[in-house]
Structures are given as structure tokens and as C-alpha cells.
Design a protein around this motif. Sequence first.
Motif, mmCIF file in Angstrom:
data_model
loop_
_atom_site.group_PDB
_atom_site.id
_atom_site.type_symbol
_atom_site.label_atom_id
_atom_site.label_comp_id
_atom_site.label_asym_id
_atom_site.label_seq_id
_atom_site.Cartn_x
_atom_site.Cartn_y
_atom_site.Cartn_z
ATOM 1 N N ALA A 129 0.842 -1.205 0.000
ATOM 2 C CA ALA A 129 0.000 0.000 0.000
ATOM 3 C C ALA A 129 0.873 1.250 0.000
ATOM 4 C CB ALA A 129 -0.935 -0.008 1.198
ATOM 5 N N VAL A 130 1.945 1.210 0.801
ATOM 6 C CA VAL A 130 2.881 2.336 0.810
ATOM 7 C C VAL A 130 3.547 2.487 -0.557
ATOM 8 C CG1 VAL A 130 5.033 3.213 1.787
ATOM 9 C CG2 VAL A 130 3.284 2.226 3.290
ATOM 10 N N GLY A 131 3.964 1.343 -1.134
ATOM 11 C CA GLY A 131 4.601 1.377 -2.449
ATOM 12 C C GLY A 131 3.686 1.943 -3.519
ATOM 13 N N ALA A 132 2.389 1.684 -3.401
ATOM 14 C CA ALA A 132 1.438 2.210 -4.378
ATOM 15 C C ALA A 132 1.271 3.728 -4.259
ATOM 16 C CB ALA A 132 0.094 1.512 -4.204
ATOM 17 N N SER A 133 1.600 4.252 -3.088
ATOM 18 C CA SER A 133 1.455 5.687 -2.858
ATOM 19 C C SER A 133 2.700 6.474 -3.228
ATOM 20 C CB SER A 133 1.120 5.942 -1.379
ATOM 21 O OG SER A 133 -0.002 5.201 -0.970
ATOM 22 N N VAL A 134 3.848 5.820 -3.173
ATOM 23 C CA VAL A 134 5.124 6.512 -3.376
ATOM 24 C C VAL A 134 5.224 7.203 -4.747
ATOM 25 C CG1 VAL A 134 7.607 6.117 -3.678
ATOM 26 C CG2 VAL A 134 6.414 5.190 -1.681
ATOM 27 N N PRO A 135 4.721 6.611 -5.853
ATOM 28 C CA PRO A 135 4.841 7.304 -7.147
ATOM 29 C C PRO A 135 4.270 8.715 -7.148
ATOM 30 C CG PRO A 135 4.229 5.027 -7.501
ATOM 31 C CD PRO A 135 4.162 5.253 -6.017
ATOM 32 N N PHE A 136 3.211 8.947 -6.393
ATOM 33 C CA PHE A 136 2.654 10.300 -6.324
ATOM 34 C C PHE A 136 3.636 11.260 -5.659
ATOM 35 C CE2 PHE A 136 -1.161 7.649 -6.646
ATOM 36 C CZ PHE A 136 -1.837 8.313 -7.661
#
Length: 211
Positions: A69-76
Motif C-alpha cells: 500500500a505504501v509502495g502504491a502511494s510513493v509514485p505520487f
Amino acid sequence: MSHDDFATEPVEGLPELPPEGERILWQGRPAWWQLTWESLSVPWIAGYFVFLALWRFGAVFDLMPFGQAVGASVPFLILGALVIAGLMIVGFVQARSTMYTVTNKRIAMRIGAALTVTLNLPYTQVKNASLSLRKNGTGTIAIEPSSEMPLGYAMCWPHVRPWYIRNTQPALRCIPEAEKVARMIADSAEARVSMPQVERNDVGAAPVAAE
């Protein structure tokens, strides 16, 4: 009022040498980081990408493990950092290409990174000036010109008082020691405006003094 600045400047920030009797009192540039922060809305843009990252995290938190979930947010956050880095470059270039000049007769603003323009604001055509001071000593001095000097907001941006679009007020944005410069402008403008000027009304008529 303005001058396209393609020729070599005899004095940095001025398209020509000051005429006899005119003295340069101060020259300076905007503080680049302060200019970037204020004129390019860095806090709002950073907040927007943080909001997107948090929204993404909340949307997938129940669907995958915490780490994913954290990894999915990092691109932003990475995208936001790239955007802010680009804005920092723009702000730095804008600040370095700018030169504000205060003389005993006028304020001159050499502005523009791609197309350089010099605005000349004689004290006799300035209605008012206002100072917005920050805690670190930097500040913005907004100049309210007379109705005889219509200026375009887009042409002057970011060297303008924010949101004064219809009645554009050019501004010395984010300058160090802003209070000292504002006092210098006030003293020079008062002396200049109170000085009688010689005008000739008709051909062959004697010159008369006008306030």
C-alpha cells in the motif's frame, strides 16, 4: 515605460546610462527560493501531491499488505518532487534574470527570462506603494501606477502584486532588506514629486513651473 532589452546593458539592469542628475541608490534581485515559494504556489502543489498519496494509500490499504500500500502511494510523492524541482528551476531562472533598480527619480525593473523587458516607473507617475514584509526580512513592494501607465498582468508576472489582475501593480518581489528599500523609495519619491518641473505649454511661450 518599457524597453525591449536585447542590446548590451551599459549598467546591469538598465538599457541605457542614467541621464545627468539621476543616481542609482539600490539594485537587487528577488530571493529565488522565496520567489519560487510565493509566486509558483509551491505549498499548494506539495500539499496536492501529498493528498494524492494519502488518498491512494487509503484506497488500497484494505486490499493489500501495508508495504505494498505504501509502495502504491510513493509514485505520487516522486511525481510531486519532480514537479517541485521543475518549479525551483523556473524560480531560480526568474530571479537570476531579474534586476530591480531604485534611483532618485524612478524605479526600473528588468524582468523576463525568455523575453527581457525593462519597466520604467517614474515617481511622478506612481500613485502609491505598499510593503508586505516577511519575518525573515524579505518582502514585496507593490507599486500602484497612475492611470496613464496601463500594464498587463501577464507581461509583468511574477513581478506583480498577486491577484491584482485588472489594476496591475508591478512589484519588487521577495527582495532582501525590503523595509530599508521601501523607506528609500518613499524618501526619493517624496523629494521627486515635491520638486517643481518646468513645462512649456505653447510654442514660443515662456516656461512655467508646475507642481
